[in-house]
Design a protein around this motif. Sequence first.
Motif, PDB file in Angstrom:
ATOM      1  N   ALA A 161       0.855  -1.176   0.000  1.00 36.84           N
ATOM      2  CA  ALA A 161       0.000   0.000   0.000  1.00 36.84           C
ATOM      3  C   ALA A 161       0.888   1.222   0.000  1.00 36.84           C
ATOM      4  N   ASP A 162       0.276   2.394  -0.092  1.00 34.96           N
ATOM      5  CA  ASP A 162       1.055   3.605   0.022  1.00 34.96           C
ATOM      6  C   ASP A 162       1.511   3.757   1.465  1.00 34.96           C
TER       7      ASP A 162
ATOM      8  N   HIS B  73      10.333  -6.544  -4.268  1.00 30.59           N
ATOM      9  CA  HIS B  73      10.021  -6.177  -5.635  1.00 30.59           C
ATOM     10  C   HIS B  73       8.896  -5.141  -5.711  1.00 30.59           C
ATOM     11  N   GLY B  74       8.496  -4.623  -4.579  1.00 35.93           N
ATOM     12  CA  GLY B  74       7.427  -3.635  -4.563  1.00 35.93           C
ATOM     13  C   GLY B  74       7.954  -2.230  -4.786  1.00 35.93           C
ATOM     14  N   HIS B  75       7.043  -1.301  -4.959  1.00 35.88           N
ATOM     15  CA  HIS B  75       7.416   0.089  -5.165  1.00 35.88           C
ATOM     16  C   HIS B  75       8.248   0.623  -4.012  1.00 35.88           C
ATOM     17  N   TYR B  76       7.858   0.262  -2.814  1.00 34.32           N
ATOM     18  CA  TYR B  76       8.539   0.771  -1.623  1.00 34.32           C
ATOM     19  C   TYR B  76      10.027   0.433  -1.641  1.00 34.32           C
ATOM     20  N   ASN B  77      10.338  -0.835  -1.903  1.00 31.84           N
ATOM     21  CA  ASN B  77      11.742  -1.236  -1.887  1.00 31.84           C
ATOM     22  C   ASN B  77      12.524  -0.624  -3.044  1.00 31.84           C
ATOM     23  N   ARG B  78      11.890  -0.485  -4.197  1.00 31.28           N
ATOM     24  CA  ARG B  78      12.585   0.096  -5.340  1.00 31.28           C
ATOM     25  C   ARG B  78      12.891   1.575  -5.100  1.00 31.28           C
ATOM     26  N   ILE B  79      11.978   2.281  -4.466  1.00 30.75           N
ATOM     27  CA  ILE B  79      12.245   3.677  -4.112  1.00 30.75           C
ATOM     28  C   ILE B  79      13.351   3.744  -3.062  1.00 30.75           C
TER      29      ILE B  79
ATOM     30  N   SER C 127       5.205   7.489  -6.645  1.00 24.56           N
ATOM     31  CA  SER C 127       5.633   6.630  -5.541  1.00 24.56           C
ATOM     32  C   SER C 127       6.602   7.362  -4.619  1.00 24.56           C
ATOM     33  N   PHE C 128       7.517   8.129  -5.215  1.00 25.67           N
ATOM     34  CA  PHE C 128       8.503   8.876  -4.450  1.00 25.67           C
ATOM     35  C   PHE C 128       7.805   9.852  -3.513  1.00 25.67           C
ATOM     36  N   LYS C 129       6.824  10.565  -4.035  1.00 23.48           N
ATOM     37  CA  LYS C 129       6.138  11.565  -3.225  1.00 23.48           C
ATOM     38  C   LYS C 129       5.288  10.918  -2.143  1.00 23.48           C
ATOM     39  N   ALA C 130       4.704   9.769  -2.431  1.00 26.00           N
ATOM     40  CA  ALA C 130       3.895   9.072  -1.434  1.00 26.00           C
ATOM     41  C   ALA C 130       4.743   8.626  -0.253  1.00 26.00           C
ATOM     42  N   ILE C 131       5.998   8.247  -0.525  1.00 31.43           N
ATOM     43  CA  ILE C 131       6.867   7.723   0.526  1.00 31.43           C
ATOM     44  C   ILE C 131       7.620   8.819   1.255  1.00 31.43           C
ATOM     45  N   THR C 132       8.121   9.816   0.529  1.00 29.42           N
ATOM     46  CA  THR C 132       8.991  10.826   1.145  1.00 29.42           C
ATOM     47  C   THR C 132       8.341  12.196   1.291  1.00 29.42           C
TER      48      THR C 132
END
Length: 304
Positions: A130-131, A192-198, A232-237
């Motif tokens: 999830a985000d 392999h999810g967005h979180y780890n790639r970011i 994805s970057f903005k959702a995480i950071t």
Amino acid sequence: MNEHVRVSVHSSELLAQMLLKHVPEPGLCQLSVPGLQAFRSDGKIGRAPCVYEPCIVMVLQGSKRAYLADQSFDYTPDNYVVFSVPMPMESEIIGATPEKPFVALAMTIEPAIIADLQTQIEDEDDAAEADHQSIILSGITAEMHEALHRLLSALDDQTDARVLGPMVRNEIYYRVLQGNQGSILRAVLQRHGHYNRISQVLRAIQSDCAAELTTADMARMANMSKTLLHDSFKAITTLTPLQYVKTIRLHRARTLMLNDGASARTAASAVGSGSASQFSREFKRLVGYPPSMESQSGEPLNLN
């Protein structure tokens, strides 16, 4: 699952005194249990740059305020905070005296340990990706308080610290996994999810912030489209990819000026921040005054 319970002032003060025995001087201290650090300050520390590595932070005495973009977060003995990715921020210690120092405990997030614990937890209904926000505050539970008491007690004996310390530390990881921040720790495991790639892109920026990285470069690194990377970057950071790079560079430059006495021009060149005039404009936008005033402030760089 037990409800969150706020710890009493007396309990917090007891934990603080137990930890302060092992942190006799102000500053950052590595404790005898792997992955554990403590930070002590005997006075207020003004707002200054810092970069938090992935960790769980528990303030045992005093208070601290952190700033990320237009948000602020207060850490107190009532709560704990999880930093799930490396984050460039600013922070200040607003409650500390020599008689009642600020003291906090930091636990490095260890993916291998988290993964082992997760395999033993049967209820994984909310493990889907999830985000995820990069900063979360949660109330201390009674169970976590008890575990902290046992962890700090183990520091008093070398054998206890070596044998029991890691076991109790892992219990605290477990308590976090079972709480409302469990999805944050599980996201670290989603290779392999967005979180780890970011996260991989963030670490690349951290390791060499002076490197020329375009949005396209970062998208290739994360194996994402530029649009997906941006979102994805903005959702995480809470920052765009280029804003994150710029912020990291400004923080590193300010560290060079504060700690090493570097000039604004030298610091800007060292972190790849472009022309001196551009650096000056961006620096003033971030901290509120030009870099030429930094060497005159005399304020120490704040640590975790």
